[in-house]
Write a protein that holds these residues in place. Structure first.
Motif, PDB file in Angstrom:
ATOM      1  N   GLN A   1       2.795  15.739 -17.612  1.00 40.10           N
ATOM      2  CA  GLN A   1       4.224  15.490 -17.464  1.00 40.10           C
ATOM      3  C   GLN A   1       4.652  15.868 -16.059  1.00 40.10           C
ATOM      4  O   GLN A   1       4.158  16.840 -15.485  1.00 40.10           O
ATOM      5  CB  GLN A   1       5.053  16.305 -18.459  1.00 40.10           C
ATOM      6  N   ALA A   2       5.537  15.086 -15.498  1.00 37.73           N
ATOM      7  CA  ALA A   2       6.133  15.412 -14.209  1.00 37.73           C
ATOM      8  C   ALA A   2       7.608  15.068 -14.267  1.00 37.73           C
ATOM      9  O   ALA A   2       8.024  14.189 -15.026  1.00 37.73           O
ATOM     10  CB  ALA A   2       5.458  14.650 -13.074  1.00 37.73           C
ATOM     11  N   SER A   3       8.408  15.770 -13.495  1.00 37.76           N
ATOM     12  CA  SER A   3       9.832  15.469 -13.407  1.00 37.76           C
ATOM     13  C   SER A   3      10.302  15.786 -12.007  1.00 37.76           C
ATOM     14  O   SER A   3       9.665  16.523 -11.265  1.00 37.76           O
ATOM     15  CB  SER A   3      10.622  16.276 -14.445  1.00 37.76           C
ATOM     16  N   GLY A   4      11.426  15.206 -11.635  1.00 33.03           N
ATOM     17  CA  GLY A   4      11.939  15.454 -10.303  1.00 33.03           C
ATOM     18  C   GLY A   4      13.139  14.603  -9.995  1.00 33.03           C
ATOM     19  O   GLY A   4      13.765  14.024 -10.889  1.00 33.03           O
ATOM     20  N   THR A   5      13.468  14.525  -8.744  1.00 32.43           N
ATOM     21  CA  THR A   5      14.585  13.735  -8.256  1.00 32.43           C
ATOM     22  C   THR A   5      14.103  12.901  -7.082  1.00 32.43           C
ATOM     23  O   THR A   5      13.505  13.431  -6.149  1.00 32.43           O
ATOM     24  CB  THR A   5      15.744  14.643  -7.808  1.00 32.43           C
ATOM     25  N   GLY A   6      14.338  11.593  -7.135  1.00 32.52           N
ATOM     26  CA  GLY A   6      13.905  10.722  -6.064  1.00 32.52           C
ATOM     27  C   GLY A   6      12.460  10.291  -6.227  1.00 32.52           C
ATOM     28  O   GLY A   6      11.789  10.645  -7.189  1.00 32.52           O
ATOM     29  N   GLY A   7      11.973   9.507  -5.271  1.00 34.89           N
ATOM     30  CA  GLY A   7      10.635   8.959  -5.349  1.00 34.89           C
ATOM     31  C   GLY A   7       9.552  10.024  -5.303  1.00 34.89           C
ATOM     32  O   GLY A   7       9.746  11.114  -4.772  1.00 34.89           O
ATOM     33  N   ALA A   8       8.397   9.698  -5.885  1.00 33.79           N
ATOM     34  CA  ALA A   8       7.285  10.637  -5.911  1.00 33.79           C
ATOM     35  C   ALA A   8       6.000   9.888  -6.204  1.00 33.79           C
ATOM     36  O   ALA A   8       6.011   8.741  -6.657  1.00 33.79           O
ATOM     37  CB  ALA A   8       7.509  11.727  -6.955  1.00 33.79           C
ATOM     38  N   ILE A   9       4.887  10.540  -5.943  1.00 31.98           N
ATOM     39  CA  ILE A   9       3.579  10.054  -6.358  1.00 31.98           C
ATOM     40  C   ILE A   9       2.934  11.137  -7.209  1.00 31.98           C
ATOM     41  O   ILE A   9       2.863  12.298  -6.807  1.00 31.98           O
ATOM     42  CB  ILE A   9       2.688   9.699  -5.158  1.00 31.98           C
ATOM     43  N   ILE A  10       2.473  10.757  -8.391  1.00 37.15           N
ATOM     44  CA  ILE A  10       1.923  11.691  -9.364  1.00 37.15           C
ATOM     45  C   ILE A  10       0.451  11.379  -9.553  1.00 37.15           C
ATOM     46  O   ILE A  10       0.074  10.226  -9.756  1.00 37.15           O
ATOM     47  CB  ILE A  10       2.655  11.575 -10.715  1.00 37.15           C
ATOM     48  N   ALA A  11      -0.388  12.380  -9.498  1.00 41.95           N
ATOM     49  CA  ALA A  11      -1.812  12.182  -9.739  1.00 41.95           C
ATOM     50  C   ALA A  11      -2.040  11.859 -11.213  1.00 41.95           C
ATOM     51  O   ALA A  11      -1.536  12.550 -12.094  1.00 41.95           O
ATOM     52  CB  ALA A  11      -2.601  13.425  -9.348  1.00 41.95           C
ATOM     53  N   MET A  12      -2.782  10.788 -11.475  1.00 38.39           N
ATOM     54  CA  MET A  12      -3.152  10.444 -12.840  1.00 38.39           C
ATOM     55  C   MET A  12      -4.191  11.430 -13.354  1.00 38.39           C
ATOM     56  O   MET A  12      -4.978  11.985 -12.578  1.00 38.39           O
ATOM     57  CB  MET A  12      -3.720   9.026 -12.898  1.00 38.39           C
ATOM     58  N   PRO A  13      -4.236  11.650 -14.663  1.00 40.38           N
ATOM     59  CA  PRO A  13      -5.306  12.498 -15.200  1.00 40.38           C
ATOM     60  C   PRO A  13      -6.669  11.861 -14.912  1.00 40.38           C
ATOM     61  O   PRO A  13      -6.798  10.640 -14.892  1.00 40.38           O
ATOM     62  CB  PRO A  13      -5.021  12.515 -16.712  1.00 40.38           C
TER      63      PRO A  13
ATOM     64  N   GLU B   1       9.607   4.983  -7.967  1.00 47.10           N
ATOM     65  CA  GLU B   1      10.674   4.549  -7.064  1.00 47.10           C
ATOM     66  C   GLU B   1      12.014   4.771  -7.759  1.00 47.10           C
ATOM     67  O   GLU B   1      12.283   4.157  -8.800  1.00 47.10           O
ATOM     68  CB  GLU B   1      10.536   3.052  -6.738  1.00 47.10           C
ATOM     69  N   THR B   2      12.834   5.649  -7.236  1.00 44.35           N
ATOM     70  CA  THR B   2      14.149   5.909  -7.825  1.00 44.35           C
ATOM     71  C   THR B   2      14.945   6.786  -6.882  1.00 44.35           C
ATOM     72  O   THR B   2      14.384   7.417  -5.982  1.00 44.35           O
ATOM     73  CB  THR B   2      14.024   6.608  -9.194  1.00 44.35           C
ATOM     74  N   ASP B   3      16.261   6.864  -7.113  1.00 48.43           N
ATOM     75  CA  ASP B   3      17.078   7.831  -6.382  1.00 48.43           C
ATOM     76  C   ASP B   3      17.757   8.789  -7.359  1.00 48.43           C
ATOM     77  O   ASP B   3      18.678   9.511  -6.981  1.00 48.43           O
ATOM     78  CB  ASP B   3      18.130   7.126  -5.521  1.00 48.43           C
TER      79      ASP B   3
ATOM     80  N   ARG C   1      11.621   2.628 -11.315  1.00 47.71           N
ATOM     81  CA  ARG C   1      10.508   1.692 -11.343  1.00 47.71           C
ATOM     82  C   ARG C   1       9.244   2.497 -11.116  1.00 47.71           C
ATOM     83  O   ARG C   1       9.201   3.363 -10.237  1.00 47.71           O
ATOM     84  CB  ARG C   1      10.665   0.630 -10.254  1.00 47.71           C
ATOM     85  N   ALA C   2       8.197   2.235 -11.915  1.00 46.11           N
ATOM     86  CA  ALA C   2       6.957   3.001 -11.794  1.00 46.11           C
ATOM     87  C   ALA C   2       5.762   2.071 -11.887  1.00 46.11           C
ATOM     88  O   ALA C   2       5.741   1.137 -12.696  1.00 46.11           O
ATOM     89  CB  ALA C   2       6.881   4.064 -12.889  1.00 46.11           C
ATOM     90  N   TYR C   3       4.770   2.332 -11.034  1.00 49.27           N
ATOM     91  CA  TYR C   3       3.534   1.557 -11.006  1.00 49.27           C
ATOM     92  C   TYR C   3       2.345   2.500 -11.104  1.00 49.27           C
ATOM     93  O   TYR C   3       2.377   3.603 -10.567  1.00 49.27           O
ATOM     94  CB  TYR C   3       3.367   0.818  -9.676  1.00 49.27           C
TER      95      TYR C   3
ATOM     96  N   ARG D   1       0.854  -1.180   0.000  1.00 53.40           N
ATOM     97  CA  ARG D   1       0.000   0.000   0.000  1.00 53.40           C
ATOM     98  C   ARG D   1       0.888   1.227   0.000  1.00 53.40           C
ATOM     99  O   ARG D   1       1.932   1.259   0.622  1.00 53.40           O
ATOM    100  CB  ARG D   1      -0.931  -0.004   1.223  1.00 53.40           C
ATOM    101  N   LEU D   2       0.419   2.271  -0.697  1.00 59.02           N
ATOM    102  CA  LEU D   2       1.268   3.436  -0.931  1.00 59.02           C
ATOM    103  C   LEU D   2       0.682   4.661  -0.254  1.00 59.02           C
ATOM    104  O   LEU D   2      -0.537   4.834  -0.187  1.00 59.02           O
ATOM    105  CB  LEU D   2       1.379   3.699  -2.438  1.00 59.02           C
ATOM    106  N   PRO D   3       1.543   5.596   0.225  1.00 62.34           N
ATOM    107  CA  PRO D   3       1.063   6.805   0.887  1.00 62.34           C
ATOM    108  C   PRO D   3       0.574   7.816  -0.133  1.00 62.34           C
ATOM    109  O   PRO D   3       1.331   8.620  -0.665  1.00 62.34           O
ATOM    110  CB  PRO D   3       2.309   7.317   1.629  1.00 62.34           C
ATOM    111  N   LEU D   4      -0.725   7.844  -0.401  1.00 62.42           N
ATOM    112  CA  LEU D   4      -1.252   8.667  -1.475  1.00 62.42           C
ATOM    113  C   LEU D   4      -1.281  10.150  -1.159  1.00 62.42           C
ATOM    114  O   LEU D   4      -1.590  10.955  -2.026  1.00 62.42           O
ATOM    115  CB  LEU D   4      -2.676   8.196  -1.818  1.00 62.42           C
ATOM    116  N   ALA D   5      -0.969  10.538   0.058  1.00 63.46           N
ATOM    117  CA  ALA D   5      -1.014  11.958   0.400  1.00 63.46           C
ATOM    118  C   ALA D   5       0.277  12.681   0.060  1.00 63.46           C
ATOM    119  O   ALA D   5       0.445  13.831   0.407  1.00 63.46           O
ATOM    120  CB  ALA D   5      -1.308  12.129   1.879  1.00 63.46           C
ATOM    121  N   LEU D   6       1.200  12.008  -0.655  1.00 70.39           N
ATOM    122  CA  LEU D   6       2.439  12.672  -1.010  1.00 70.39           C
ATOM    123  C   LEU D   6       2.204  13.652  -2.145  1.00 70.39           C
ATOM    124  O   LEU D   6       1.129  13.736  -2.726  1.00 70.39           O
ATOM    125  CB  LEU D   6       3.497  11.636  -1.431  1.00 70.39           C
TER     126      LEU D   6
END
Length: 536
Positions: free
Chosen positions: A357-369, A434-436, A388-390, A2-7
């Motif tokens: 589109q989203a970009s960044g450094t390290g792990g993140a959670i992106i809202a789907m359209p 998931e990435t660093d 790795r992305a799910y 389960r993933l923390p969706l409030a990120l």
């Protein structure tokens, strides 16, 4: 899992080409303020901002709340807003600070947002400059401390209440607040009534007897929170809300008209925040209105912007950021092209949505359209580490893998494109990264998936649209990871998939192509080539 969706949920539109015969006539002339990335773009915007710059506000470029609230304060002080990474200031930003030679640098946010290593870097480079930190216990606290600072420059004439969870409706409010002596306060609290009331009590000393404007509809600032503001003393509450973020931007600008002598408008992407943050200060300093646009020409939004420009007598649109943020066609506000027949037919079956589109450094959670049940995800990572992305459902459970560490080129870059949702399943609500390392991701529908040409090659995973009518496909696989190999699958429009090729090592051959239009997918860790043949 389960993933923390409030990120953090960040999203911006990537320029994706649609076929067109000729470029339509432009409605306005265009120019652009852009750097190599969001940090360099903030520098270029600063260079175009006609302010003395005796104070520089430095905020994180990886999250929006602190910089959003700082914009009106920087504008009121004739200062500049620059963006930084959380742990270090980029050389181009350091160079700009040296050019401005401010007497004070204000770090916006707590040490969790802009770390003490940034303060140490600045103290070493600018020993004679006063370093100040404005940072509360959370994003609401930081916005209130910034409001205290704004009050030192003169009376706060009004307060804007904007979402502290999502940025789109809030971006234009920052530009208007900076031009009118108003401040920004964030709506950010837990979901239970007690948390909401505690939030309103924190705001009471700042909103009591003060006119309050709300940016966006109930998804941004709830009706319940609006009632709480009134209960805690806010007066003349006005909500500015349109059908979407672009219409909301129009409504806010129409409510605060600029000098009729202004003949230029600023345009930033509505799918990401960094460019518009600096643009808010530029808008306040120059009187130019700031609008939002999708990255690509949009059949609904682009004509609306063209009408706004015509009504205001605007002849030049100034894009903030590169063409990947706002394309040349979207910026010029000409007639939009349409997808070709193959792309349109696939979108008709699988649905359509605005790309993100989203970009960044390290792990993140992106809202789907919204309503993105079927589409594709393009990923790229060009630095250390693996990606790795799910896709993830509303209950926090993973649905589908759309990127994994095997999507790597010989140079070590990780790139690829995968479809999602073709096999059915629940509606994805978020994309989990998931990435660093540094990464970029684009989520798009079938209108933006390319149509297969007679020849196609690649170095990893890919998705394209096969129009049908070609009986054979020759394939060649150069080899790669033996555990993964090469797999070519055809999924006829609206139906299940058929594997055409599955090999573990270097191989070549010919397979029968699907007779009907199909989504073609490749899974591969090595180089491959396909040729569509009309002959046996």
């Amino acid at each position: 899992m389960r993933l923390p969706l409030a990120l953090l949920a960040t999203a911006s539109l990537l320029a994706v080409s649609l076929t067109a015969s000729a470029a339509p006539a432009a409605a306005v002339a265009v120019s652009r303020i852009a750097g190599a990335d969001r940090f360099a773009t903030s520098v270029e915007i600063s260079r175009q901002t006609p302010s003395p710059g005796d104070v520089v506000y430095l905020a994180s470029g990886l999250s929006f709340p602190d910089a959003l609230a700082a914009g009106p304060v920087a504008a009121a002080e004739g200062g500049h807003l620059l963006l930084t990474r959380p742990d270090a200031v980029d050389p181009v930003v350091m160079e700009r600070i040296a050019e401005l030679s401010p007497s004070e640098i204000v770090l916006v946010g707590s040490a969790a947002t802009v770390r003490d290593s940034v303060r140490a870097q600045l103290a070493t480079a600018f020993p004679a400059t006063e370093l100040t930190r404005i940072g509360g216990s959370d994003r609401v606290g930081t916005s209130l401390e910034l409001l205290d600072r704004l009050a030192e420059s003169g009376p706060v004439r009004a307060v804007w209440v904007v979402s502290g969870w999502s940025f789109p409706d809030a971006l234009i409010a920052a530009s208007v607040a900076g031009a009118t002596g108003a401040g920004i306060v964030l709506d950010y609290h837990g979901a239970d009534p007690a948390s909401a009331r505690a939030w309103a009590e924190r705001l009471q000393p700042y909103v009591q007897g003060v006119p309050v404007s709300i940016a966006g509809g109930a998804p941004s600032v709830s009706d319940e929170d609006e009632l709480l503001l009134a209960e805690h003393g806010a007066v003349d509450i006005v909500r500015h809300a349109g059908m979407d973020r672009y219409d909301t931007a129009r409504i806010i600008n129409d409510a605060y008209p600029v000098d009729p002598g202004v003949r230029s408008m600023l345009v930033a992407t509505g799918q990401n925040f960094p460019d518009a943050l600096g643009g808010a200060v530029l808008a306040a300093a120059t009187g130019m209105p700031l609008y939002l646009s999708p990255s690509m020409c949009h059949s609904g939004v682009t004509p609306m912007l063209a009408a706004e420009a015509a009504e205001r007598g605007i002849g030049t649109a100034i894009g903030l950021g590169s063409a990947a943020s706002v394309s040349e066609l979207a910026l010029s506000m000409g007639e939009c092209p349409v997808p070709n027949a193959t792309q349109a037919s696939f979108a008709g079956v699988y649905g359509s949505f605005d790309p993100v589109q989203a970009s960044g450094t390290g792990g993140a959670i992106i809202a789907m359209p919204p309503n993105a049940r079927v589409g594709a995800v393009s990923t790229s990572q060009r630095s250390h580490g693996t990606l790795r992305a799910y896709t993830v459902g509303a209950d926090g459970s993973p649905i589908e893998l759309v990127a994994d560490p095997d999507m790597v080129t010989p140079s070590g870059h990780q790139v690829g494109r995968r479809a999602f949702g073709l096999g059915g399943g629940p509606l994805p609500t978020h994309l989990y990264i998931e990435t660093d390392g540094d990464w970029s991701v684009t989520i798009h529908d079938m209108r933006s998936v390319p149509v297969g040409e007679p020849g196609r090659s690649g170095m990893g995973d890919d998705v394209w649209l096969f129009p049908g009518g070609v009986p054979h496909v020759n394939y060649s696989y150069m080899g790669g990871s033996p555990e993964r190999g090469f797999e070519l699958t055809a999924r006829p429009l609206g139906s299940g998939g058929t594997t055409l090729v599955a090999v573990s090592g270097a191989a070549s051959g010919r397979v029968t192509a699907p007779a009907a239009p199909a989504v073609m997918t490749v899974r591969s860790s090595g180089q491959w080539t396909l040729i569509h043949l009309n002959r046996p």
